[in-house]
Write an enzyme that holds these catalytic residues in place. Sequence first.
Site, PDB file in Angstrom:
ATOM      1  N   GLY A 164       0.841  -1.183   0.000  1.00 20.13           N
ATOM      2  CA  GLY A 164       0.000   0.000   0.000  1.00 20.13           C
ATOM      3  C   GLY A 164       0.877   1.233   0.000  1.00 20.13           C
ATOM      4  O   GLY A 164       1.781   1.377  -0.824  1.00 20.13           O
ATOM      5  N   ARG A 165       0.660   2.144   0.963  1.00 17.10           N
ATOM      6  CA  ARG A 165       1.487   3.348   1.050  1.00 17.10           C
ATOM      7  C   ARG A 165       2.732   3.115   1.919  1.00 17.10           C
ATOM      8  O   ARG A 165       3.600   3.987   2.007  1.00 17.10           O
ATOM      9  CB  ARG A 165       0.663   4.505   1.616  1.00 17.10           C
ATOM     10  CG  ARG A 165       0.272   4.338   3.075  1.00 17.10           C
ATOM     11  CD  ARG A 165      -0.416   5.579   3.606  1.00 17.10           C
ATOM     12  NE  ARG A 165      -0.685   5.473   5.036  1.00 17.10           N
ATOM     13  CZ  ARG A 165      -1.094   6.493   5.778  1.00 17.10           C
ATOM     14  NH1 ARG A 165      -1.275   7.670   5.230  1.00 17.10           N
ATOM     15  NH2 ARG A 165      -1.323   6.324   7.077  1.00 17.10           N
ATOM     16  N   HIS A 166       2.788   1.960   2.565  1.00 18.78           N
ATOM     17  CA  HIS A 166       3.898   1.667   3.479  1.00 18.78           C
ATOM     18  C   HIS A 166       5.084   1.081   2.727  1.00 18.78           C
ATOM     19  O   HIS A 166       4.928   0.192   1.892  1.00 18.78           O
ATOM     20  CB  HIS A 166       3.436   0.676   4.554  1.00 18.78           C
ATOM     21  CG  HIS A 166       4.557   0.167   5.421  1.00 18.78           C
ATOM     22  ND1 HIS A 166       5.406   1.006   6.105  1.00 18.78           N
ATOM     23  CD2 HIS A 166       4.965  -1.106   5.702  1.00 18.78           C
ATOM     24  CE1 HIS A 166       6.282   0.278   6.778  1.00 18.78           C
ATOM     25  NE2 HIS A 166       6.036  -0.997   6.549  1.00 18.78           N
ATOM     26  N   HIS A 210       7.660  -6.642   7.529  1.00 14.67           N
ATOM     27  CA  HIS A 210       7.313  -7.446   6.344  1.00 14.67           C
ATOM     28  C   HIS A 210       8.513  -8.328   5.960  1.00 14.67           C
ATOM     29  O   HIS A 210       9.056  -8.221   4.861  1.00 14.67           O
ATOM     30  CB  HIS A 210       6.933  -6.517   5.182  1.00 14.67           C
ATOM     31  CG  HIS A 210       6.131  -7.172   4.110  1.00 14.67           C
ATOM     32  ND1 HIS A 210       4.764  -7.266   4.161  1.00 14.67           N
ATOM     33  CD2 HIS A 210       6.507  -7.776   2.956  1.00 14.67           C
ATOM     34  CE1 HIS A 210       4.326  -7.881   3.073  1.00 14.67           C
ATOM     35  NE2 HIS A 210       5.363  -8.200   2.336  1.00 14.67           N
ATOM     36  N   GLY A 215       3.056 -14.032   2.894  1.00 15.82           N
ATOM     37  CA  GLY A 215       2.663 -14.844   4.039  1.00 15.82           C
ATOM     38  C   GLY A 215       2.829 -14.156   5.369  1.00 15.82           C
ATOM     39  O   GLY A 215       2.599 -14.765   6.423  1.00 15.82           O
ATOM     40  N   ASN A 216       3.191 -12.864   5.374  1.00 15.60           N
ATOM     41  CA  ASN A 216       3.446 -12.162   6.628  1.00 15.60           C
ATOM     42  C   ASN A 216       2.203 -12.049   7.502  1.00 15.60           C
ATOM     43  O   ASN A 216       2.285 -12.170   8.723  1.00 15.60           O
ATOM     44  CB  ASN A 216       3.996 -10.765   6.324  1.00 15.60           C
ATOM     45  CG  ASN A 216       5.349 -10.824   5.645  1.00 15.60           C
ATOM     46  OD1 ASN A 216       6.369 -10.988   6.295  1.00 15.60           O
ATOM     47  ND2 ASN A 216       5.363 -10.696   4.331  1.00 15.60           N
ATOM     48  N   GLY A 217       1.041 -11.809   6.887  1.00 12.15           N
ATOM     49  CA  GLY A 217      -0.190 -11.690   7.654  1.00 12.15           C
ATOM     50  C   GLY A 217      -0.530 -12.965   8.383  1.00 12.15           C
ATOM     51  O   GLY A 217      -0.833 -12.949   9.581  1.00 12.15           O
ATOM     52  N   ARG A 218      -0.492 -14.099   7.654  1.00 12.16           N
ATOM     53  CA  ARG A 218      -0.787 -15.382   8.302  1.00 12.16           C
ATOM     54  C   ARG A 218       0.225 -15.707   9.387  1.00 12.16           C
ATOM     55  O   ARG A 218      -0.133 -16.173  10.471  1.00 12.16           O
ATOM     56  CB  ARG A 218      -0.823 -16.513   7.254  1.00 12.16           C
ATOM     57  CG  ARG A 218      -2.185 -16.820   6.692  1.00 12.16           C
ATOM     58  CD  ARG A 218      -2.613 -15.840   5.622  1.00 12.16           C
ATOM     59  NE  ARG A 218      -1.729 -15.804   4.462  1.00 12.16           N
ATOM     60  CZ  ARG A 218      -1.946 -16.471   3.340  1.00 12.16           C
ATOM     61  NH1 ARG A 218      -3.013 -17.243   3.248  1.00 12.16           N
ATOM     62  NH2 ARG A 218      -1.138 -16.344   2.320  1.00 12.16           N
ATOM     63  N   VAL A 219       1.519 -15.440   9.127  1.00 16.72           N
ATOM     64  CA  VAL A 219       2.554 -15.712  10.128  1.00 16.72           C
ATOM     65  C   VAL A 219       2.328 -14.849  11.368  1.00 16.72           C
ATOM     66  O   VAL A 219       2.446 -15.329  12.504  1.00 16.72           O
ATOM     67  CB  VAL A 219       3.961 -15.476   9.543  1.00 16.72           C
ATOM     68  CG1 VAL A 219       5.019 -15.495  10.650  1.00 16.72           C
ATOM     69  CG2 VAL A 219       4.290 -16.536   8.486  1.00 16.72           C
TER      70      VAL A 219
END
Length: 409
Positions: A164-166, A210, A215-219
């Site tokens: 996104g913006r990050h 990140h 897969g960062n969200g699931r981790v």
Amino acid sequence: MLETPARIEPLFFDDAVPTVLADLAIELQKAADELGRGLHPESAAELADLVRVMNSYYSNLIEGHNTRPKDIEMALAGAEIDPERRPLALEAKAHVEVQRMIDGRALRNELPSPTSMEFIRWVHRAFYDEMPAEFRYVEKPDGTKVDIVPGEFRTISDHDVAVGRHQPPSSSRVIAFMEWFQKRFAMAEKQASLRIIAIASAHHRLNYIHPFPDGNGRVSRLMSHAMALKAGIGGNGLWSISRGLARGLKDRGEYKRMMDHADSPRQGDRDGRGNLSESALKDFVEWFLTAALDQVRFSTAMFDLTRLEARYRALVKDVVDDKRAPDLVSAVLRHGSLPRGEANFVLKTSERTARNTLSDLVDRGFLKSDTPKAPVRIAFPLDFRERLFPNLFTDADVTVPEPPSLSFR
């Protein structure tokens, strides 16, 4: 763009933990202690397995992957699944199996620090080792594909990303950031006052770094689950943070907005001493812990033994043409398991009649056993989940936070 690991500060609250957060942590601890009280451990274990499926379902829903709970169950059982739905089902199955391993390690007191690089890499590796080929790469804007190596952090420029913006740290700096992350959260793990609060702040800061190409969200959600176990608020595995994050407190877009809000830079001298906004971190932690508390209370009501038994008896009475069946289900739910040869004592009837009742309940999926002669345990068939557990899953079309777009540089 700062490339020093201090860029992710603050991780905690330097002067004092805000009262609202301290109060939430205490409430969360009390609520988690009550969750599952009265349930037999064997019945609670069966419910925890159902919650793992729920956790996987909602965690993948956050990523925009809507998988039917039935397909997850079929994948776990090794059954054939429609080719179009198979990749998503296998992805969800991988999530369930990793959480099952985390829970097993916690029960054996073998769970390492969930914020350690070793553990975070292990979660990613275990997850992607089971991932179907369709989800084991990321695609660059020019159409070329970059393979995801299970358990490996971003280390080369091909893996630099914008979310996104990050703009996360460049790949060459990920290890330095993760070493800082590990060191700082190891300090929090030693302080009772910070263990619960750190679940929320670590969740955001890991995603901020990140560290993996994908897969960062699931981790991060599996890490949060492990941190809850370490902090003593696991509630016997009977609640799911992913459900709270996906559904939000007021609307389903809150998770994305609150994560974005916590990215905010420091707003002047009264906003902490780190690079990021301490006020925004407080807002995020408050929202996260409130969502967690909401889920613990939801599960407490859902898995209350008296209410669950009443719902189960009513269901069996409606479905099974055998007036003895509800009594047998009640006995197994309350006692965890029942040797087959004792069914006649529970039902106060002949062995043959009791055997027929028991066999019918097993055939219909209300009871289960490891072998045809082993004791029976309670089961929670997904075909009747809305009767047994209203709103546990959401099968209807829902609006969920859009996953952030990844743009490779």
